[in-house]
Design a protein around this motif. Structure first.
Motif, PDB file in Angstrom:
ATOM      1  N   GLY A   1       3.764   5.023   4.173  1.00 17.57           N
ATOM      2  CA  GLY A   1       2.855   5.989   3.587  1.00 17.57           C
ATOM      3  C   GLY A   1       1.473   5.446   3.335  1.00 17.57           C
ATOM      4  O   GLY A   1       1.000   4.541   4.010  1.00 17.57           O
ATOM      5  N   GLY A   2       0.797   5.998   2.328  1.00 18.93           N
ATOM      6  CA  GLY A   2      -0.551   5.586   1.974  1.00 18.93           C
ATOM      7  C   GLY A   2      -1.553   6.705   2.181  1.00 18.93           C
ATOM      8  O   GLY A   2      -1.192   7.871   2.429  1.00 18.93           O
ATOM      9  N   TYR A   3      -2.836   6.338   2.110  1.00 23.55           N
ATOM     10  CA  TYR A   3      -3.942   7.289   2.166  1.00 23.55           C
ATOM     11  C   TYR A   3      -4.995   6.752   3.114  1.00 23.55           C
ATOM     12  O   TYR A   3      -5.406   5.594   3.012  1.00 23.55           O
ATOM     13  CB  TYR A   3      -4.512   7.478   0.764  1.00 23.55           C
ATOM     14  CG  TYR A   3      -5.721   8.364   0.682  1.00 23.55           C
ATOM     15  CD1 TYR A   3      -5.627   9.724   0.943  1.00 23.55           C
ATOM     16  CD2 TYR A   3      -6.960   7.849   0.313  1.00 23.55           C
ATOM     17  CE1 TYR A   3      -6.736  10.540   0.854  1.00 23.55           C
ATOM     18  CE2 TYR A   3      -8.074   8.658   0.218  1.00 23.55           C
ATOM     19  CZ  TYR A   3      -7.969  10.000   0.488  1.00 23.55           C
ATOM     20  OH  TYR A   3      -9.066  10.806   0.389  1.00 23.55           O
ATOM     21  N   ASN A   4      -5.443   7.574   4.070  1.00 27.84           N
ATOM     22  CA  ASN A   4      -6.385   7.119   5.088  1.00 27.84           C
ATOM     23  C   ASN A   4      -7.805   7.620   4.886  1.00 27.84           C
ATOM     24  O   ASN A   4      -8.649   7.497   5.774  1.00 27.84           O
ATOM     25  CB  ASN A   4      -5.894   7.515   6.485  1.00 27.84           C
ATOM     26  CG  ASN A   4      -5.831   9.027   6.674  1.00 27.84           C
ATOM     27  OD1 ASN A   4      -6.270   9.802   5.823  1.00 27.84           O
ATOM     28  ND2 ASN A   4      -5.277   9.447   7.799  1.00 27.84           N
TER      29      ASN A   4
ATOM     30  N   ALA B   1      -2.675  11.979   2.884  1.00 27.91           N
ATOM     31  CA  ALA B   1      -1.548  11.098   2.570  1.00 27.91           C
ATOM     32  C   ALA B   1      -0.658  11.026   3.807  1.00 27.91           C
ATOM     33  O   ALA B   1      -0.556  11.983   4.576  1.00 27.91           O
ATOM     34  CB  ALA B   1      -0.776  11.626   1.369  1.00 27.91           C
ATOM     35  N   LEU B   2      -0.003   9.897   4.003  1.00 25.24           N
ATOM     36  CA  LEU B   2       0.724   9.614   5.239  1.00 25.24           C
ATOM     37  C   LEU B   2       2.231   9.573   4.995  1.00 25.24           C
ATOM     38  O   LEU B   2       2.684   9.394   3.857  1.00 25.24           O
ATOM     39  CB  LEU B   2       0.247   8.289   5.826  1.00 25.24           C
ATOM     40  CG  LEU B   2      -1.271   8.187   6.051  1.00 25.24           C
ATOM     41  CD1 LEU B   2      -1.654   6.774   6.446  1.00 25.24           C
ATOM     42  CD2 LEU B   2      -1.734   9.190   7.097  1.00 25.24           C
ATOM     43  N   THR B   3       2.993   9.697   6.088  1.00 23.97           N
ATOM     44  CA  THR B   3       4.457   9.715   5.995  1.00 23.97           C
ATOM     45  C   THR B   3       5.125   8.619   6.808  1.00 23.97           C
ATOM     46  O   THR B   3       6.327   8.396   6.653  1.00 23.97           O
ATOM     47  CB  THR B   3       5.016  11.051   6.504  1.00 23.97           C
ATOM     48  OG1 THR B   3       4.717  11.188   7.904  1.00 23.97           O
ATOM     49  CG2 THR B   3       4.418  12.224   5.752  1.00 23.97           C
ATOM     50  N   ASP B   4       4.383   7.933   7.677  1.00 27.95           N
ATOM     51  CA  ASP B   4       5.004   7.008   8.623  1.00 27.95           C
ATOM     52  C   ASP B   4       5.380   5.681   7.974  1.00 27.95           C
ATOM     53  O   ASP B   4       4.897   5.322   6.895  1.00 27.95           O
ATOM     54  CB  ASP B   4       4.104   6.767   9.838  1.00 27.95           C
ATOM     55  CG  ASP B   4       2.669   6.437   9.433  1.00 27.95           C
ATOM     56  OD1 ASP B   4       2.403   6.325   8.223  1.00 27.95           O
ATOM     57  OD2 ASP B   4       1.818   6.287  10.323  1.00 27.95           O
ATOM     58  N   SER B   5       6.258   4.930   8.654  1.00 25.43           N
ATOM     59  CA  SER B   5       6.776   3.658   8.148  1.00 25.43           C
ATOM     60  C   SER B   5       6.812   2.636   9.278  1.00 25.43           C
ATOM     61  O   SER B   5       7.068   2.989  10.438  1.00 25.43           O
ATOM     62  CB  SER B   5       8.177   3.831   7.561  1.00 25.43           C
ATOM     63  OG  SER B   5       8.189   4.824   6.551  1.00 25.43           O
TER      64      SER B   5
ATOM     65  N   PRO C   1       4.557  13.427   2.589  1.00 26.73           N
ATOM     66  CA  PRO C   1       3.460  12.451   2.535  1.00 26.73           C
ATOM     67  C   PRO C   1       3.352  11.870   1.123  1.00 26.73           C
ATOM     68  O   PRO C   1       3.457  12.599   0.133  1.00 26.73           O
ATOM     69  CB  PRO C   1       2.225  13.289   2.885  1.00 26.73           C
ATOM     70  CG  PRO C   1       2.747  14.542   3.506  1.00 26.73           C
ATOM     71  CD  PRO C   1       4.085  14.786   2.900  1.00 26.73           C
ATOM     72  N   ARG C   2       3.106  10.563   1.061  1.00 19.55           N
ATOM     73  CA  ARG C   2       3.019   9.903  -0.247  1.00 19.55           C
ATOM     74  C   ARG C   2       1.917   8.854  -0.233  1.00 19.55           C
ATOM     75  O   ARG C   2       1.757   8.122   0.737  1.00 19.55           O
ATOM     76  CB  ARG C   2       4.335   9.206  -0.613  1.00 19.55           C
ATOM     77  CG  ARG C   2       5.491  10.126  -0.913  1.00 19.55           C
ATOM     78  CD  ARG C   2       6.743   9.331  -1.226  1.00 19.55           C
ATOM     79  NE  ARG C   2       7.912  10.195  -1.256  1.00 19.55           N
ATOM     80  CZ  ARG C   2       8.410  10.726  -2.365  1.00 19.55           C
ATOM     81  NH1 ARG C   2       7.856  10.454  -3.518  1.00 19.55           N
ATOM     82  NH2 ARG C   2       9.469  11.502  -2.301  1.00 19.55           N
ATOM     83  N   ALA C   3       1.223   8.776  -1.352  1.00 19.10           N
ATOM     84  CA  ALA C   3       0.272   7.694  -1.610  1.00 19.10           C
ATOM     85  C   ALA C   3       0.340   7.359  -3.086  1.00 19.10           C
ATOM     86  O   ALA C   3       0.650   8.219  -3.919  1.00 19.10           O
ATOM     87  CB  ALA C   3      -1.146   8.106  -1.219  1.00 19.10           C
TER      88      ALA C   3
END
Length: 541
Positions: free
Chosen positions: A449-452, A456-460, A482-484
């Motif tokens: 996850g994270g923030y670009n 917010a992102l979902t990939d691992s 999606p999590r950040a």
């Protein structure tokens, strides 16, 4: 009057009214007129074992805020309109008692006028209360605009980003802190929430709540979740909807049955002030958690708080040496010392707040901060990055320094004290910050996850330090939302049977088996309080 009861005082000129008791009702809601600007709740009588009282407020538009909790150690609670969200019109105050047969208890509702009888009964013969002048707690006065500005200082990427344009470099006086606004209200960057955006998203924000279930933490981001043994993890801090700091800042997680226990009243001593962007690091040798840094509104921290998990007591360290106030830094434990790198630090006006590329080390035995001599290819200044210790090195990934978001990897050799850029292969993560990172094995760690800067992102992804290769993880549970600003930790699978002495001695050598993911936000105004669990073997396969 020996039986347990909870009373409320609405306003400084009112007398106490009985709300609930163990013999009558275990939960009750009352109407609060708009002219009530302060409320005091307190208990009277003998507390029963495992009893707690949760106090919530709901406005006309359905927004619910947990005001706090009465416990045997904290028997009084004060709310005033200058400390939280602005209340318009009649609102509802709900009091719920833990313990007893709550499952079959029907919620009782009483209007403001209906409490007059209970007031007369419980205050019969009592002397009138003196009229007191209401005062703000932090010298903020009664200025609504000042309260709003202060609440908007820490803006997370998950709260109200209606503008999805790519962040641009700020002009002079703008914040370089990346994700957190720590400057004047009129210096709002393109990717942060402006007052106008708060107005357009006001209704959506009000639909989010900080309601605390009796059995789990409220929704939040920017918290820390720190494992302390094979069956226990400690949750500290965080910020929820409406950019309000959580009223339930500390919880204990028991992984044997994945149950939560409110822990803010379990430990003695001065607890850390509520914050986000801090770090909490557990030392298995001393059995202590070290909480460092973070921020709250315009306040920045460089304090060190220690929680002894054996005596359950907080202490604050008066350390020697200098370390700047930092937030969204990384903190790694190696041989009993804390290695702090990067983070956002405040600069006085008109210089913008900046990101750090410095390394600071804290020695708990000597209670001293110092800066080591470090050689090699030092990473660029950044915040919101991740760091983990593997094979005698600290691997640092990603982060943010407005307007740049990173996806590079650096390693600090803890023997040579030398930085080096890591050349990686495979398909790696895109640039991001505020992602989750956890060690999976002796040579692998996970980034999720994270923030670009926009979403917010979902990939691992999994990184192998032996091969310097990235591998994409396909996991429907991790990629569901999606999590950040969330927390990811790994723990040894709990043993239902009591461990033998040999098992306890080998516990430190056992590889983690379970991955836990808690909280975070989705950049659309939603915050999470869910707890995901999965087997590490499934991720590695």
């Amino acid at each position: 009057m020996d039986d347990f009861c909870v009373f409320v005082v609405l306003g400084v000129n009112e007398l106490p009214r009985k709300l609930i008791s163990v013999d009558e009702s275990l939960q009750r809601s009352i109407a609060m007129p708009p002219n009530v600007r302060q409320a005091v709740l307190f208990s009277h009588g003998r507390w029963r074992e495992h009893t707690g009282v949760t106090v919530e407020m709901t406005d006309l538009e359905g927004g619910t805020i947990t005001l706090g909790k009465l416990t045997p150690n904290h028997k009084c609670l004060l709310w005033d309109c200058w400390e939280g969200a602005i209340r318009r019109g009649v609102s509802t105050l709900t009091v719920k008692m833990e313990g007893g047969s709550l499952g079959n208890e029907e919620l009782q509702y009483a209007s403001y006028d209906e409490l007059q009888n209970s007031q007369k009964e419980c205050t019969k013969g009592a002397a009138p209360l003196p009229v007191l002048e209401a005062r703000g707690k932090r010298k903020r006065g009664q200025d609504v605009k000042e309260t709003l500005n202060k609440d908007q200082e820490n803006v997370c990427p998950n709260s109200c980003l209606s503008d999805r344009s790519t962040p641009r470099r700020r002009v002079r006086g703008a914040s370089r802190g990346g994700h957190t606004r720590l400057v004047a209200q009129n210096d709002s960057p393109a990717h942060m929430c402006t007052p106008e955006k708060h107005k357009t998203r006001g209704k959506q924000a009000r639909t989010q709540t900080q309601t605390v279930s009796l059995g789990r933490p409220s929704s939040r981001w920017g918290q820390t979740l720190c494992p302390v043994d094979t069956q226990t993890a400690i949750l500290i801090g965080g910020q929820g909807s409406r950019m309000q700091f959580c009223k339930d800042p500390m919880w204990k997680l028991c992984t044997e049955d994945m149950s939560w226990v409110a822990a803010e009243t379990l430990a003695e001593g001065p607890t850390p002030e509520g914050r986000i962007g801090h770090t909490a690091t557990f030392d298995p040798e001393s059995k202590r958690i070290y909480v460092f840094g973070g921020s709250k509104n315009k306040k920045w921290f460089n304090d060190v708080h220690i929680l002894d998990t054996q005596s359950w007591r907080w202490t604050m360290v008066e350390a020697q040496g200098k370390v700047p106030p930092l937030a969204y830094h990384s903190c790694s434990l190696f041989r009993g010392e804390l290695f702090v790198f990067g983070g956002v630090f405040p600069r006085p006006h008109p210089e913008p707040d900046g990101c750090s590329d410095s390394l600071y080390i804290f020695n708990p035995v000597l209670a001293i901060w110092y800066q080591p001599i470090v050689n090699g290819d030092r990473p660029a200044p950044r915040s919101g990055h991740s760091a983990c210790v593997l094979q005698g090195k600290i691997f640092m990934f990603g982060g943010w320094d407005t307007p740049v978001c990173f996806n590079d990897m650096h390693a600090l050799d803890l023997g040579l004290m030398e930085f080096s850029a890591v050349r990686t292969s495979g398909t790696g993560p895109s640039p991001r910050s505020w992602h989750g990172c956890a060690v999976l094995s002796e040579s692998k760690f996970l980034v999720h996850g994270g923030y670009n800067g926009n979403n917010a992102l979902t990939d691992s992804f999994i990184f192998d330090t032996d091969t310097s290769c990235w591998t994409t993880v396909v996991n429907t549970q991790l990629s569901a939302v999606p999590r950040a600003g969330h927390s990811i930790i790994t723990m040894v699978k709990p043993n239902t049977e009591a461990p033998t002495k040999d098992e306890e001695e080998q516990m430190s050598e056992v590889l983690p088996q379970i991955l836990l993911v808690f909280g975070g936000g989705d950049n659309e105004g939603s915050f999470f309080s869910d707890l995901m669990t999965m087997m590490i073997d499934d991720l590695l396969d």
